[in-house]
Design a protein around this motif. Structure first.
Motif, mmCIF file in Angstrom:
data_model
loop_
_atom_site.group_PDB
_atom_site.id
_atom_site.type_symbol
_atom_site.label_atom_id
_atom_site.label_comp_id
_atom_site.label_asym_id
_atom_site.label_seq_id
_atom_site.Cartn_x
_atom_site.Cartn_y
_atom_site.Cartn_z
ATOM 1 N N MET A 229 0.823 -1.205 0.000
ATOM 2 C CA MET A 229 0.000 0.000 0.000
ATOM 3 C C MET A 229 0.864 1.264 0.000
ATOM 4 S SD MET A 229 -3.251 -0.814 2.505
ATOM 5 C CE MET A 229 -4.084 0.688 1.942
ATOM 6 N N LYS A 230 0.371 2.267 -0.708
ATOM 7 C CA LYS A 230 1.042 3.572 -0.749
ATOM 8 C C LYS A 230 -0.033 4.651 -0.893
ATOM 9 C CE LYS A 230 4.586 6.229 -3.221
ATOM 10 N NZ LYS A 230 3.803 7.462 -3.404
ATOM 11 N N ASP A 231 0.012 5.642 -0.006
ATOM 12 C CA ASP A 231 -0.926 6.773 -0.061
ATOM 13 C C ASP A 231 -2.378 6.321 -0.132
ATOM 14 O OD1 ASP A 231 1.258 8.503 -0.039
ATOM 15 O OD2 ASP A 231 1.391 8.562 -2.228
ATOM 16 N N GLY A 232 -2.709 5.288 0.650
ATOM 17 C CA GLY A 232 -4.092 4.844 0.754
ATOM 18 C C GLY A 232 -4.557 3.888 -0.321
ATOM 19 N N GLU A 233 -3.688 3.525 -1.256
ATOM 20 C CA GLU A 233 -4.073 2.642 -2.358
ATOM 21 C C GLU A 233 -3.178 1.412 -2.400
ATOM 22 O OE1 GLU A 233 -5.762 5.491 -5.826
ATOM 23 O OE2 GLU A 233 -3.599 5.601 -5.532
ATOM 24 N N ILE A 234 -3.709 0.328 -2.977
ATOM 25 C CA ILE A 234 -2.904 -0.861 -3.236
ATOM 26 C C ILE A 234 -2.179 -0.661 -4.556
ATOM 27 C CG2 ILE A 234 -2.958 -3.321 -3.792
ATOM 28 C CD1 ILE A 234 -5.264 -3.634 -1.849
ATOM 29 N N VAL A 235 -0.839 -0.734 -4.525
ATOM 30 C CA VAL A 235 -0.060 -0.530 -5.753
ATOM 31 C C VAL A 235 0.437 -1.847 -6.337
ATOM 32 C CG1 VAL A 235 0.629 1.812 -5.126
ATOM 33 C CG2 VAL A 235 2.081 -0.116 -4.441
ATOM 34 N N GLU A 236 0.461 -2.904 -5.505
ATOM 35 C CA GLU A 236 0.909 -4.206 -5.998
ATOM 36 C C GLU A 236 0.443 -5.298 -5.048
ATOM 37 O OE1 GLU A 236 4.952 -6.380 -7.768
ATOM 38 O OE2 GLU A 236 5.001 -4.286 -7.107
ATOM 39 N N THR A 237 0.144 -6.460 -5.623
ATOM 40 C CA THR A 237 -0.222 -7.612 -4.805
ATOM 41 C C THR A 237 0.236 -8.877 -5.513
ATOM 42 O OG1 THR A 237 -2.061 -8.727 -3.664
ATOM 43 C CG2 THR A 237 -2.515 -7.835 -5.839
ATOM 44 N N GLY A 238 0.508 -9.917 -4.744
ATOM 45 C CA GLY A 238 0.952 -11.183 -5.331
ATOM 46 C C GLY A 238 1.471 -12.114 -4.266
ATOM 47 N N THR A 239 1.923 -13.289 -4.668
ATOM 48 C CA THR A 239 2.520 -14.208 -3.707
ATOM 49 C C THR A 239 3.843 -13.627 -3.223
ATOM 50 O OG1 THR A 239 3.799 -15.474 -5.326
ATOM 51 C CG2 THR A 239 1.504 -16.166 -4.954
ATOM 52 N N THR A 240 4.269 -14.062 -2.052
ATOM 53 C CA THR A 240 5.515 -13.533 -1.485
ATOM 54 C C THR A 240 6.688 -13.806 -2.413
ATOM 55 O OG1 THR A 240 4.604 -13.998 0.701
ATOM 56 C CG2 THR A 240 6.952 -13.547 0.585
ATOM 57 N N GLU A 241 6.754 -15.015 -2.945
ATOM 58 C CA GLU A 241 7.863 -15.366 -3.834
ATOM 59 C C GLU A 241 7.872 -14.487 -5.085
ATOM 60 O OE1 GLU A 241 5.818 -17.493 -2.410
ATOM 61 O OE2 GLU A 241 7.163 -18.609 -1.077
ATOM 62 N N GLU A 242 6.689 -14.273 -5.676
ATOM 63 C CA GLU A 242 6.603 -13.447 -6.886
ATOM 64 C C GLU A 242 7.028 -12.011 -6.607
ATOM 65 O OE1 GLU A 242 2.772 -15.702 -8.996
ATOM 66 O OE2 GLU A 242 2.516 -13.837 -7.868
ATOM 67 N N LEU A 243 6.544 -11.461 -5.493
ATOM 68 C CA LEU A 243 6.810 -10.061 -5.198
ATOM 69 C C LEU A 243 8.291 -9.807 -4.941
ATOM 70 C CD1 LEU A 243 4.658 -7.524 -3.644
ATOM 71 C CD2 LEU A 243 6.771 -7.869 -2.373
ATOM 72 N N PHE A 244 8.937 -10.727 -4.245
ATOM 73 C CA PHE A 244 10.360 -10.529 -3.948
ATOM 74 C C PHE A 244 11.233 -10.807 -5.175
ATOM 75 C CE2 PHE A 244 8.886 -10.426 0.349
ATOM 76 C CZ PHE A 244 9.863 -9.747 1.065
ATOM 77 N N ALA A 245 10.825 -11.791 -5.979
ATOM 78 C CA ALA A 245 11.629 -12.169 -7.148
ATOM 79 C C ALA A 245 11.453 -11.189 -8.294
ATOM 80 C CB ALA A 245 11.257 -13.582 -7.595
ATOM 81 N N ASN A 246 10.241 -10.659 -8.452
ATOM 82 C CA ASN A 246 9.967 -9.807 -9.606
ATOM 83 C C ASN A 246 9.003 -8.680 -9.238
ATOM 84 O OD1 ASN A 246 9.958 -8.905 -12.286
ATOM 85 N ND2 ASN A 246 8.250 -10.264 -12.844
ATOM 86 N N PRO A 247 9.426 -7.725 -8.403
ATOM 87 C CA PRO A 247 8.542 -6.608 -8.049
ATOM 88 C C PRO A 247 8.269 -5.751 -9.282
ATOM 89 C CG PRO A 247 10.776 -6.172 -7.289
ATOM 90 C CD PRO A 247 10.763 -7.581 -7.803
ATOM 91 N N LYS A 248 7.016 -5.328 -9.437
ATOM 92 C CA LYS A 248 6.634 -4.603 -10.645
ATOM 93 C C LYS A 248 6.489 -3.098 -10.415
ATOM 94 C CE LYS A 248 4.360 -8.493 -12.943
ATOM 95 N NZ LYS A 248 4.910 -9.515 -12.049
ATOM 96 N N HIS A 249 5.990 -2.699 -9.261
ATOM 97 C CA HIS A 249 5.752 -1.274 -9.023
ATOM 98 C C HIS A 249 7.030 -0.606 -8.496
ATOM 99 C CE1 HIS A 249 3.947 2.444 -7.444
ATOM 100 N NE2 HIS A 249 2.948 2.192 -8.262
ATOM 101 N N PRO A 250 7.339 0.616 -8.955
ATOM 102 C CA PRO A 250 8.560 1.309 -8.486
ATOM 103 C C PRO A 250 8.613 1.466 -6.961
ATOM 104 C CG PRO A 250 7.610 2.448 -10.377
ATOM 105 C CD PRO A 250 6.631 1.378 -10.000
ATOM 106 N N TYR A 251 7.450 1.627 -6.322
ATOM 107 C CA TYR A 251 7.433 1.797 -4.863
ATOM 108 C C TYR A 251 7.862 0.508 -4.163
ATOM 109 C CZ TYR A 251 5.691 2.694 -0.151
ATOM 110 O OH TYR A 251 5.582 2.850 1.212
#
Length: 578
Positions: A229-251
């Motif tokens: 979450m950033k500034d009240g909004e969800i900017v990215e969601t996914g499995t833990t492995e996916e998010l750490f291996a391939n984060p998509k949002h600059p934040y």
């Protein structure tokens, strides 16, 4: 897996002085039975507002749910009356709050606070509730549960109070547990114990968990899926492995990059811009320093117990250890904010304990301190310019209003703030900005040596990275020398030339930064290193698998001591790198 909780298009606003502030905007996610969902983001991102909205704990006014649904087991919680929500809270949904001391009733015994929900929701008799409360205290790993049952919150440590909060939250076997920053204020070893306890209890009770945190290392070891979450909004969601291996949002990338890792090599130190002549003696020498406190009834607390070390000009010496190890007392005693019980402190060969009040005041121009809490260390009634200028006034460095104002503006610019901020009050700034103001105040009198007392602990991870970068740049530019006190070993590794490990008032290990982390010698150092969560799901899952396999042996003390250390009785953790 069945869905336990669905949040659909949730929007929450606060109305303050006829102004609408959108705290949460169009947030949607779901939680499955038996799953752990992490919600990460910095202060002000809307994490806690989302959690409290689920629990219906936000007062209205000033808050208002502007839209969306919260479906728990298929039922919309917004449609529930206050009486119906009271029946759900505690029984079906439990919550662990961030600060256990302010969440527990200081006038009630611990056992009675657990019994409340048992009597209300599980309709137990007083004797049954007492037996169950003691059982819950044992379940969360509190020793001497029968004795502890009758004690008050102030008689427990921070980690033990958080265990009590877990016991209260889980007493009625809720389907959902919301943990709002449950380990933020805890030492790394206590954090490891608390998180391990939550996983064990989740497995035993089948509870789903929403874990709210800004620590991605904790997320890596605990969560199945992650919401950013950033500034009240969800900017990215996914499995833990996916998010750490391939984060998509600059934040998300920014959060991951801001977190220092123990397994990363330390970056080369910036070459100093101020060239100093080689000196025969260290800038600071601490010899057999002792700081004892009389607790009454013949009890003496040896907060600092006969420690010795040197700090050379331009060097950063990190001091690490848990709460109560004597780190902050050491820093305060060096600066004579506490008068030493024994030993001596030499600054450029001058014994500070022998200086009278006037001499010590003049010496303080050369030494400064950055305090832990940027909220409490600034006078709320003074403007920022006067907070910084006060140090100039005390040491006779004002030299007229025009010179004073110019110096204040230079200092604000130096720490990355706008000179126009001098007219504002502390409450108009964020935590990171307040810490920058504290640094500017410390630099006002042009010190050579600065004690940094946990300057990062109250800040978000990306703000921590900014403050560390600022301290390093100031050291390079001004030739500063630091005593850097912290319990975050990852950060200490990257900022320090050498590291001293304190335990129960003593220095148990002191070595070059890279050497200490690569080849720790003392068991306590190994314990601290092993307890640090690594922001990497693969590493954390491997550590847990090894620990769980070994800990399942009939004799836990048969563990290979070269690979494991006992964090507390019955709790074993793999040594980093083993």
């Amino acid at each position: 897996m069945d869905t336990l909780l669905q949040v659909n298009g949730l929007s929450v606003s606060f109305f303050v002085r006829d102004k609408e502030v959108e705290a949460v905007r169009n947030v949607s996610f779901e939680l499955r039975k038996g799953e752990t969902l992490g919600i990460v983001g910095e202060s002000g991102s809307g994490k806690s507002v989302t959690a409290r909205t689920i629990m219906r704990l936000l007062p209205s006014p000033p808050s208002m749910v502007k839209g969306g649904q919260v479906l728990f087991q298929g039922q919309n919680l917004a449609d529930k009356s206050d009486a119906e929500m009271e029946a759900i809270r505690g029984k079906e949904i439990g919550m662990i709050f961030q600060d256990p001391m302010s969440s527990l009733n200081p006038t009630m015994r611990i056992g009675k606070q657990i019994e409340e929900s048992l009597i209300k929701h599980r309709k137990m008799s007083k004797s049954e509730a007492r037996a169950e409360a003691i059982a819950m205290l044992k379940m969360v790993g509190i020793p001497n549960a029968e004795t502890r049952y009758a004690q008050y919150p102030h008689e427990f440590s921070g980690g033990m109070r958080q265990r009590v909060m877990i016991a209260i939250a889980l007493a009625c076997r809720p389907s959902l547990l919301i943990a709002d920053e449950p380990t933020t204020a805890l030492d790394v070893t206590i954090q490891a114990q608390i998180l391990n306890q939550m996983k064990v209890l989740q497995k035993e009770l089948g509870t789903s968990i929403i874990l709210i945190t800004h620590d991605l290392g904790v997320v890596a070891g605990m969560c199945d899926r992650v919401v950013v979450m950033k500034d009240g909004e969800i900017v990215e969601t996914g499995t833990t492995e996916e998010l750490f291996a391939n984060p998509k949002h600059p934040y998300t990338v920014k959060l991951l990059n801001a977190l220092p890792r123990l397994d990363e090599k330390k970056k080369p130190k910036l070459a100093p811009l101020v060239k100093r002549e080689a000196e025969d003696v260290p800038l600071l020498q601490v010899k057999s320093l002792r700081q004892h406190f009389d607790l009454g009834k013949g009890q003496i607390l040896k907060a600092v117990n006969n420690i010795s070390f040197d700090i050379h000009a331009g060097e950063t010496l990190g001091v690490v250890g848990e709460s109560g190890s004597g780190k902050s007392t050491t820093g305060r005693t060096i600066l004579r904010l506490n008068e030493a019980t024994g030993g001596e402190v030499l600054y450029r060969g001058i014994p500070l304990q022998q200086l009278n009040r006037g001499e010590m005041k003049r010496m303080r121009r050369h030494m400064g301190m950055i305090f832990q809490d940027p909220y409490a260390s600034l006078n709320p009634r003074l403007r920022v310019g006067d907070i910084i200028g006060e140090a100039l006034d005390v040491h006779g460095m004002s030299a007229g209003n025009a010179v004073r104002q110019k110096r204040i503006e230079e200092l604000l610019d130096m720490v990355g703030l706008n000179p126009s901020h001098a007219m504002r009050y502390p409450h108009e700034f964020s935590g990171g900005q307040r810490q920058r103001i504290g640094i500017a105040r410390t630099l006002a009198v042009e010190p050579e040596f600065i004690v940094c007392d946990e300057p990062l602990s109250a800040l978000d991870v990306s703000i921590q990275a900014q403050i560390v970068k600022l301290l390093e740049e100031l050291q390079q530019r001004l030739g500063l020398t630091y005593l850097f006190i912290a319990h975050d070993l990852s950060m200490v590794k990257h900022i320090s030339d050498r590291v001293a490990v304190m335990y129960k008032g003593k220095i148990v290990e002191l070595a070059e930064s890279e050497e200490l982390y690569a080849n720790p010698i003392h068991d306590y150092t190994k314990t601290l290193l092993a307890a640090i969560p690594v922001p990497d799901p693969k590493i954390e899952s491997r550590k847990k698998l090894v620990v769980n396999a070994e800990a399942s042996k009939a004799d836990p003390y048969a563990l290979d001591q070269s690979r494991f250390v006992e964090v507390s009785q019955g709790h074993w953790v793999a040594v980093a790198g083993a």
